[in-house]
Design a protein around this motif. Structure first.
Motif, PDB file in Angstrom:
ATOM      1  N   VAL A 118      48.950  42.678  45.464  1.00 39.52           N
ATOM      2  CA  VAL A 118      48.128  43.475  45.868  1.00 39.52           C
ATOM      3  C   VAL A 118      46.501  42.389  46.037  1.00 39.52           C
ATOM      4  N   LYS A 119      46.359  42.994  47.869  1.00 44.73           N
ATOM      5  CA  LYS A 119      45.034  42.092  47.731  1.00 44.73           C
ATOM      6  C   LYS A 119      44.337  43.104  47.379  1.00 44.73           C
ATOM      7  N   LEU A 120      42.975  42.690  46.642  1.00 40.93           N
ATOM      8  CA  LEU A 120      42.303  43.725  45.550  1.00 40.93           C
ATOM      9  C   LEU A 120      40.539  42.196  46.788  1.00 40.93           C
ATOM     10  N   THR A 121      39.718  43.019  47.463  1.00 39.51           N
ATOM     11  CA  THR A 121      38.362  42.812  47.595  1.00 39.51           C
ATOM     12  C   THR A 121      37.990  43.647  47.462  1.00 39.51           C
ATOM     13  N   VAL A 122      36.664  42.809  46.079  1.00 41.07           N
ATOM     14  CA  VAL A 122      35.148  43.889  45.892  1.00 41.07           C
ATOM     15  C   VAL A 122      34.335  43.761  46.572  1.00 41.07           C
ATOM     16  N   VAL A 123      33.376  43.770  47.890  1.00 33.50           N
ATOM     17  CA  VAL A 123      32.372  43.586  47.976  1.00 33.50           C
ATOM     18  C   VAL A 123      31.289  44.259  47.127  1.00 33.50           C
ATOM     19  N   HIS A 124      30.421  43.544  47.190  1.00 33.09           N
ATOM     20  CA  HIS A 124      28.699  44.491  46.489  1.00 33.09           C
ATOM     21  C   HIS A 124      28.194  44.272  47.317  1.00 33.09           C
ATOM     22  N   THR A 160      20.281  41.874  40.821  1.00 33.05           N
ATOM     23  CA  THR A 160      21.596  41.857  40.064  1.00 33.05           C
ATOM     24  C   THR A 160      22.134  40.499  41.403  1.00 33.05           C
ATOM     25  N   ALA A 161      21.418  41.095  42.103  1.00 32.28           N
ATOM     26  CA  ALA A 161      22.725  39.383  43.187  1.00 32.28           C
ATOM     27  C   ALA A 161      22.192  38.187  42.093  1.00 32.28           C
ATOM     28  N   GLU A 162      22.196  38.305  41.559  1.00 29.75           N
ATOM     29  CA  GLU A 162      21.656  36.895  40.819  1.00 29.75           C
ATOM     30  C   GLU A 162      23.122  37.024  39.591  1.00 29.75           C
ATOM     31  N   HIS A 163      23.355  38.014  39.646  1.00 26.85           N
ATOM     32  CA  HIS A 163      24.509  38.005  38.351  1.00 26.85           C
ATOM     33  C   HIS A 163      25.623  38.064  39.361  1.00 26.85           C
ATOM     34  N   ILE A 164      26.472  36.985  39.865  1.00 23.52           N
ATOM     35  CA  ILE A 164      27.365  36.684  40.621  1.00 23.52           C
ATOM     36  C   ILE A 164      29.146  36.501  39.620  1.00 23.52           C
ATOM     37  N   MET A 188      18.116  34.948  50.150  1.00 29.65           N
ATOM     38  CA  MET A 188      18.921  35.293  49.427  1.00 29.65           C
ATOM     39  C   MET A 188      20.029  37.190  50.350  1.00 29.65           C
ATOM     40  N   THR A 189      20.961  36.738  49.714  1.00 30.51           N
ATOM     41  CA  THR A 189      22.021  37.688  50.704  1.00 30.51           C
ATOM     42  C   THR A 189      22.198  38.515  50.198  1.00 30.51           C
ATOM     43  N   ASP A 190      22.071  39.421  51.770  1.00 30.83           N
ATOM     44  CA  ASP A 190      22.864  41.290  50.804  1.00 30.83           C
ATOM     45  C   ASP A 190      24.234  41.460  50.584  1.00 30.83           C
ATOM     46  N   GLU A 191      24.627  40.458  50.590  1.00 29.02           N
ATOM     47  CA  GLU A 191      26.399  40.784  49.983  1.00 29.02           C
ATOM     48  C   GLU A 191      27.071  40.149  49.599  1.00 29.02           C
ATOM     49  N   LEU A 192      28.023  40.330  48.891  1.00 29.87           N
ATOM     50  CA  LEU A 192      28.867  39.401  47.976  1.00 29.87           C
ATOM     51  C   LEU A 192      30.585  40.065  48.189  1.00 29.87           C
ATOM     52  N   VAL A 193      31.412  38.969  48.042  1.00 24.06           N
ATOM     53  CA  VAL A 193      32.328  39.291  48.248  1.00 24.06           C
ATOM     54  C   VAL A 193      33.544  38.841  47.775  1.00 24.06           C
ATOM     55  N   PHE A 194      33.892  39.020  46.327  1.00 21.70           N
ATOM     56  CA  PHE A 194      34.992  38.621  46.515  1.00 21.70           C
ATOM     57  C   PHE A 194      37.135  39.099  46.658  1.00 21.70           C
TER      58      PHE A 194
END
Length: 143
Positions: free
Chosen positions: A103-109, A118-122, A1-7
């Protein structure tokens, strides 16, 4: 399980245009599943989101707000009882101007270790960010 998702995505728009798309219902409806947003855009303020039919989807704290560069807020989905039972995670939007009117948009969840549902909704984030890019670059969203 990850604690962080980065897009990360690159958008042909100004930082101000991306900020407006993230923070106004006019744009948000076009790419964020038809949702609206109402907020007190300051640290400690609330970010409230509703479905197209008015159902409360989110009511989260704003941690940081530095327009048009950075927005960080809590994330707890209220539309699903299993998701609503999990602790609040965090979303951080970082907007960085690039050469060539992009622009570079970075979204960190992050803070997802205690929020596995919540993490499953990647896939949702991929859809949302693709829609945001489409709205800003073509004027037409995915929803």
């Amino acid at each position: 399980m990850t604690d962080e998702l980065v897009f990360e995505t690159y958008i042909k728009a100004s930082a101000e245009q991306v900020w407006e798309a993230i923070t106004t219902s006019e744009f948000r409806r076009q790419y964020f599943f038809g949702s609206t947003v109402d907020a007190d855009w300051r640290p400690g303020g609330r970010l409230v989101s509703h479905s197209p039919d008015g159902e409360l989807w989110a009511d989260n704290e704003i941690y940081e707000c530095d327009p048009p560069r950075l927005l960080s807020h809590g994330w707890r989905s209220l539309y699903d009882p299993e998701l609503a039972a999990e602790p609040e995670s965090r979303i951080t939007w970082t907007i960085e101007p690039q050469d060539g009117d992009y622009v570079k948009l970075t979204v960190v969840h992050d803070r997802l270790a205690a929020a596995p549902k919540t993490a499953e909704h990647i896939r949702g984030w991929s859809f949302i960010l693709s829609g945001l890019k489409s709205v800003l670059e073509t004027g037409s969203g995915l929803t």
